[in-house]
Enzyme design. Structure first.
Site, PDB file in Angstrom:
ATOM      1  N   HIS A  55       0.917  -8.604   9.298  1.00 16.54           N
ATOM      2  CA  HIS A  55       0.213  -7.328   9.467  1.00 16.54           C
ATOM      3  C   HIS A  55       0.817  -6.541  10.619  1.00 16.54           C
ATOM      4  O   HIS A  55       1.097  -7.106  11.689  1.00 16.54           O
ATOM      5  CB  HIS A  55      -1.268  -7.604   9.735  1.00 16.54           C
ATOM      6  N   GLU A  91       2.108   8.842   6.891  1.00 16.22           N
ATOM      7  CA  GLU A  91       2.420   7.500   6.427  1.00 16.22           C
ATOM      8  C   GLU A  91       2.905   7.522   4.981  1.00 16.22           C
ATOM      9  O   GLU A  91       3.757   6.725   4.594  1.00 16.22           O
ATOM     10  CB  GLU A  91       1.190   6.593   6.544  1.00 16.22           C
ATOM     11  N   GLN A 133      -5.622   2.668   5.752  1.00 20.74           N
ATOM     12  CA  GLN A 133      -4.592   2.434   4.741  1.00 20.74           C
ATOM     13  C   GLN A 133      -5.183   2.153   3.373  1.00 20.74           C
ATOM     14  O   GLN A 133      -4.481   2.232   2.357  1.00 20.74           O
ATOM     15  CB  GLN A 133      -3.705   1.264   5.163  1.00 20.74           C
ATOM     16  N   CYS A 164       0.405  -1.110   6.144  1.00 22.19           N
ATOM     17  CA  CYS A 164       0.119  -1.247   7.578  1.00 22.19           C
ATOM     18  C   CYS A 164       1.345  -0.930   8.423  1.00 22.19           C
ATOM     19  O   CYS A 164       1.238  -0.333   9.507  1.00 22.19           O
ATOM     20  CB  CYS A 164      -0.384  -2.647   7.880  1.00 22.19           C
ATOM     21  N   HIS A 186      -6.561 -14.629   8.836  1.00 27.67           N
ATOM     22  CA  HIS A 186      -7.735 -15.493   8.938  1.00 27.67           C
ATOM     23  C   HIS A 186      -9.039 -14.751   8.644  1.00 27.67           C
ATOM     24  O   HIS A 186      -9.153 -13.546   8.870  1.00 27.67           O
ATOM     25  CB  HIS A 186      -7.791 -16.121  10.328  1.00 27.67           C
ATOM     26  N   GLU A 223       1.145  14.778   8.522  1.00 32.65           N
ATOM     27  CA  GLU A 223       0.098  14.294   7.620  1.00 32.65           C
ATOM     28  C   GLU A 223      -0.455  15.437   6.771  1.00 32.65           C
ATOM     29  O   GLU A 223      -0.714  15.272   5.584  1.00 32.65           O
ATOM     30  CB  GLU A 223      -1.026  13.649   8.435  1.00 32.65           C
TER      31      GLU A 223
END
Length: 327
Positions: free
Chosen positions: A274, A158, A127, A133, A251, A196
């Site tokens: 995410h 996407e 990405q 995402c 994190h 795509e």
């Protein structure tokens, strides 16, 4: 100017070790990094901070105190705040959750599942610095369900979702984030999504130029799994195919994950940021894991994948918001 000020603030903390100098240069070369003069010291400082985090974590791994390793990957010159802003783009849904009609949980399930070996999964994508995402997770699940129905695995666009699904009713906002369910609903309303090849990824917001002549897949609706129910997620992951999920990936341990079964007790079950794709599950050295496809390219983690703790109180919220499209 801001980088100069930051660099002056941290200059005293910079290490002078020749070994670190060499490693820093090698890391820049390997990751094709070139900085403006005033930014270099600051990025070096961030990199050294992350180097310390990674080194100390891997020392704990060597002593058997943790189940996964970390690495100085392509995100090692980013602070965690910068990283989350650039790479995590899952939005908490504002639209009402649909009534679940998920498959009833069964006990007769395989101990290991990997849909990659069955032809359901396209290669890992990237990405880049766009919070898309959610689009990659959605296309991954639809690619799998399309293969299940037709025997042919499409590679879906996407960018089609980033550019065209911008609407409050879908809760999608291009590179500023979105939801997998909104993507599924857009594809249903639009009666398709382009390939795509016909609508390539640019990693930035653009003007919608969907072409019905290039539709490569469609769906009629989607199914939400029961929230926070890992058994229901296991059933779906074993019998349906790849499943879209939202997780807490905020994190440093996730940012620089390298291998092993990811176990982050600080993860939240509800603060999800995410979108990723569960493509199977299994166990490693007696530790149950979910096999998860990410969208940060094959240089991250296990060639773009991560093994996330399974049946550890819905760690990182992996079963909190799981869904798949109906094809």
């Amino acid at each position: 100017m801001k980088f100069l000020i930051l660099a002056l603030c941290v200059a005293a903390a910079l290490a002078t070790s020749p070994d670190l100098d060499q490693e820093w240069q090698m890391w820049k070369d390997n990751n094709q990094r070139k900085y403006e003069v005033e930014e270099e010291d600051y990025r070096r400082f961030v990199w050294e901070y992350n180097y310390k985090v990674v080194t100390e974590h891997n020392q704990r791994y060597a002593l058997g105190h943790t189940t996964y390793t970390m690495a100085m990957n392509q995100f090692a010159d980013l602070t965690n705040v910068e990283f989350r802003k650039q790479m995590n783009g899952y939005l908490t849904r504002k639209v009402p959750t649909k009534q679940s009609n998920a498959t009833t949980v069964t006990t007769d399930l395989p101990t290991t599942v990997d849909w990659r070996t069955k032809g359901y999964v396209t290669p890992v994508k990237n990405q880049m610095q766009c919070g898309s995402c959610w689009a990659f997770s959605a296309t991954g699940s639809l690619e799998g369900q399309t293969f299940k129905k037709t025997g042919k695995l499409p590679n879906l666009s996407e960018q089609n979702l980033v550019d065209c699904a911008k609407d409050p009713k879908y809760n999608c906002n291009g590179c500023e984030g979105g939801t997998m369910q909104g993507a599924f609903q857009y594809i249903s309303d639009n009666k398709g999504i382009d390939s795509e090849a016909s609508y390539p990824y640019t990693a930035k917001d653009g003007t919608c130029h969907f072409s019905r002549a290039n539709v490569a897949a469609t769906d009629s609706s989607y199914t939400d799994l029961p929230s926070m129910d890992e058994k229901a997620l296991q059933t779906a992951a074993a019998t349906i195919g790849p499943i879209s999920v939202g997780i807490d990936a905020s994190h440093e341990s996730f940012q620089m994950y390298d291998g092993g079964v990811y176990d982050e007790p600080a993860c939240s079950q509800t603060e999800l940021d995410h979108g990723v794709l569960v493509v199977g599950y299994g166990a490693l050295d007696g530790k149950d894991y979910w096999l998860v496809k990410n969208s940060w390219g094959p240089k991250w983690g296990l060639k773009g994948y991560i093994m996330m703790s399974r049946f550890k109180n819905n760690q990182c919220g992996i079963a909190t918001d799981a869904s798949y499209p109906i094809v």
